[in-house]
Design a protein around this motif. Structure first.
Motif, mmCIF file in Angstrom:
data_model
loop_
_atom_site.group_PDB
_atom_site.id
_atom_site.type_symbol
_atom_site.label_atom_id
_atom_site.label_comp_id
_atom_site.label_asym_id
_atom_site.label_seq_id
_atom_site.Cartn_x
_atom_site.Cartn_y
_atom_site.Cartn_z
ATOM 1 N N HIS A 16 0.818 -1.210 0.000
ATOM 2 C CA HIS A 16 0.000 0.000 0.000
ATOM 3 C C HIS A 16 0.854 1.264 0.000
ATOM 4 C CE1 HIS A 16 -3.577 -2.469 0.659
ATOM 5 N NE2 HIS A 16 -2.857 -3.143 1.539
ATOM 6 N N ALA A 17 1.989 1.240 0.701
ATOM 7 C CA ALA A 17 2.858 2.419 0.751
ATOM 8 C C ALA A 17 3.427 2.737 -0.627
ATOM 9 C CB ALA A 17 3.989 2.196 1.749
ATOM 10 N N THR A 18 3.861 1.710 -1.346
ATOM 11 C CA THR A 18 4.450 1.930 -2.665
ATOM 12 C C THR A 18 3.394 2.328 -3.695
ATOM 13 O OG1 THR A 18 4.359 -0.471 -3.021
ATOM 14 C CG2 THR A 18 6.452 0.462 -2.302
ATOM 15 N N GLY A 19 2.215 1.730 -3.604
ATOM 16 C CA GLY A 19 1.134 2.121 -4.505
ATOM 17 C C GLY A 19 0.722 3.565 -4.274
ATOM 18 N N GLY A 20 0.661 3.945 -3.015
ATOM 19 C CA GLY A 20 0.298 5.315 -2.683
ATOM 20 C C GLY A 20 1.331 6.334 -3.136
ATOM 21 N N ALA A 21 2.578 5.909 -3.235
ATOM 22 C CA ALA A 21 3.654 6.829 -3.632
ATOM 23 C C ALA A 21 3.477 7.355 -5.045
ATOM 24 C CB ALA A 21 5.012 6.129 -3.511
ATOM 25 N N VAL A 22 2.765 6.584 -5.897
ATOM 26 C CA VAL A 22 2.536 7.024 -7.281
ATOM 27 C C VAL A 22 1.039 7.183 -7.575
ATOM 28 C CG1 VAL A 22 4.682 6.016 -8.148
ATOM 29 C CG2 VAL A 22 2.606 4.628 -8.114
ATOM 30 N N ASN A 23 0.235 7.267 -6.521
ATOM 31 C CA ASN A 23 -1.221 7.447 -6.668
ATOM 32 C C ASN A 23 -1.839 6.343 -7.527
ATOM 33 O OD1 ASN A 23 -1.156 9.907 -5.170
ATOM 34 N ND2 ASN A 23 -0.506 10.998 -7.013
ATOM 35 N N MET A 24 -1.547 5.106 -7.186
ATOM 36 C CA MET A 24 -2.046 3.949 -7.935
ATOM 37 C C MET A 24 -3.050 3.187 -7.073
ATOM 38 S SD MET A 24 0.200 0.819 -9.578
ATOM 39 C CE MET A 24 1.054 1.886 -10.749
ATOM 40 N N ASP A 25 -4.183 2.807 -7.644
ATOM 41 C CA ASP A 25 -5.188 2.093 -6.860
ATOM 42 C C ASP A 25 -4.796 0.617 -6.696
ATOM 43 O OD1 ASP A 25 -6.040 0.566 -9.121
ATOM 44 O OD2 ASP A 25 -7.441 2.151 -9.708
ATOM 45 N N ILE A 26 -5.516 -0.088 -5.829
ATOM 46 C CA ILE A 26 -5.166 -1.457 -5.469
ATOM 47 C C ILE A 26 -5.182 -2.395 -6.675
ATOM 48 C CG2 ILE A 26 -5.906 -3.478 -4.136
ATOM 49 C CD1 ILE A 26 -6.795 -1.609 -1.927
ATOM 50 N N GLY A 27 -6.178 -2.235 -7.541
ATOM 51 C CA GLY A 27 -6.288 -3.115 -8.697
ATOM 52 C C GLY A 27 -5.083 -3.021 -9.615
ATOM 53 N N ASP A 28 -4.653 -1.803 -9.907
ATOM 54 C CA ASP A 28 -3.479 -1.617 -10.766
ATOM 55 C C ASP A 28 -2.200 -2.043 -10.054
ATOM 56 O OD1 ASP A 28 -4.744 -0.550 -13.091
ATOM 57 O OD2 ASP A 28 -5.075 1.320 -11.995
#
Length: 416
Positions: free
Chosen positions: A378-390
């Motif tokens: 979740h931290a890395t996905g949030g770093a680039v504004n990416m949702d869970i599915g992607d």
């Protein structure tokens, strides 16, 4: 003689995994799993609690070193040194080699003592700015950062390395050096996969994603001064001068704040770094409780028996245990710790050198450590504004990167 049954230990571990997936705090999940597993495996509350205490106590040396490592991490981040290192690498390599530059900068920042998730978060603004200009999609940028972080993580004085070195009683610097070739291999595969993803249709970087801070950064020489001091101090063992990481890492942080002109803020930076390592330290204590139960169970003997029945070489227990435990806990640190604490004695008894066994476990712990039930995902996905599915779509690519370093670590053991 084993104090707990294998079934009890496995049920306890399974319960911990279920609780972590259900978003219960990982440390409490591991403690509760240890308690339930110990009771089911022995029907003895006092024995269970004492074993949990012993397991947690075995983590204290690692915890102390991790707490002091926060001083270096806090200094590198708050002085802008980590950001400067990334900026210089990216600019020197140029836009044409942007994905390589992003992966390499994340690798180096992680390798000098910044946690892998923080390394990704630190590089992300620069990576997104480059991606916006060059037209790279977010998937390729994030994979470059994560893969670079995984490569740097197995050659860094980070919590996972410290925990493995403690479990096998090997020198921290030697363990870091052991996985240099696997780290380089992981970096190369990362760049190749990132380039492959860049050719696919994906999420493009928007103007809202680009947010480069306008603060003044130190010079490159100032930025690398602290990490260089740490490397020198840890390397003195080669001339029979032993400087413990508990001393080397804080000294590096002090040098970093001094040369960048922020010595008056040293206390504030240290407090910031402490905040970043507190969660990992607490997680390690929880990990110690379940590791204590598993270590005192019949699981080790049963695993050895299974290896013999299946005619599987004993050394493969190292990478396999690292992979499975890190996947179960969705954490490189927790996975590497449980695997090394549990199977160190078995691997050593089977004649696998401690340094090689530790390196293989450590590399294995980077294969499926970024599953959705962990914070790294979740931290890395949030770093680039990416949702869970992607974000989920990158897990297979990340596993290939980790598997590359694991295979190379095994090959290094076989060839050596």
């Amino acid at each position: 003689m084993a104090q707990f049954t294998t079934l009890g230990a496995l049920i306890g571990l399974a319960l911990s995994i279920i609780l972590i997936i259900k978003k219960f705090h990982p440390a409490y999940s591991l403690m509760l799993g240890a308690l339930v597993g110990g009771l089911l495996g022995s029907m003895n509350l006092d024995l269970t609690v004492n074993t949990m205490m012993t397991g947690a106590a075995s983590m204290m040396t690692s915890v102390l070193r991790i707490l002091t490592s926060g001083i270096l991490a806090g200094a590198l981040i708050k002085t802008g040194s980590a950001e400067k290192i990334a900026e210089v690498i990216v600019h020197k390599l140029g836009r044409s080699r942007a994905l390589f530059a992003i992966a390499l900068s994340t690798m180096i920042i992680c390798a000098v003592g910044v946690f892998v998730d923080i390394s990704v978060i630190t590089v992300a603004p620069i990576a997104l700015a480059i991606g916006r200009e060059a037209g790279y999609n977010k998937e390729s940028l994030l994979l470059a950062m994560i893969g670079g972080g995984k490569a740097g993580n197995i050659i860094s004085p980070n919590p996972n390395t410290i925990a493995v070195s403690e479990a096998f009683k090997v020198d921290l610097t030697a363990l870091m050096i052991k996985n240099i070739l696997p780290a380089i291999g992981a970096l190369i595969v990362t760049v190749l996969l990132a380039k492959l993803l860049s050719r696919r249709q994906g999420l493009l970087v928007n103007e809202e994603d680009v947010d480069l801070p306008g603060r003044s950064l130190p010079s490159f020489i100032q930025a690398i001064a602290g990490p260089i001091v740490v490397i020198i101090l840890l390397s003195l063992r080669s001339i029979n001068v032993t400087v413990d990481p508990m001393i080397a890492l804080p000294v590096g942080g002090l040098v970093c704040t001094l040369v960048t002109g922020h010595i008056r803020k040293f206390g504030n930076f240290s407090e910031y770094g402490l905040g970043k390592v507190t969660g990992v330290s607490i997680l390690l204590l929880g990990t110690g409780t379940i590791a204590g139960i598993i270590k005192a169970s019949a699981l080790q003997g049963d695993v050895v028996h299974l290896l013999n029945v299946l005619n599987i070489p004993a050394f493969l227990l190292a990478p396999i245990s690292g992979i499975l435990m890190a996947g179960a806990t969705a954490s490189t640190t927790a996975g590497a710790t449980v695997a090394s604490q549990t199977f160190a004695s078995v691997l050593l008894a089977k004649g696998v050198p401690a340094l090689s066994a530790g390196a293989m476990i450590h590399a294995g712990a980077t294969v499926i450590d970024s599953l959705p039930h962990g914070s790294f995902f979740h931290a890395t996905g949030g770093a680039v504004n990416m949702d869970i599915g992607d974000r989920m779509k990158l897990i297979a690519f990340e596993a290939i990167v980790g598997l590359t370093s694991t295979i190379l670590s095994v090959l290094v053991y076989l060839i050596a």
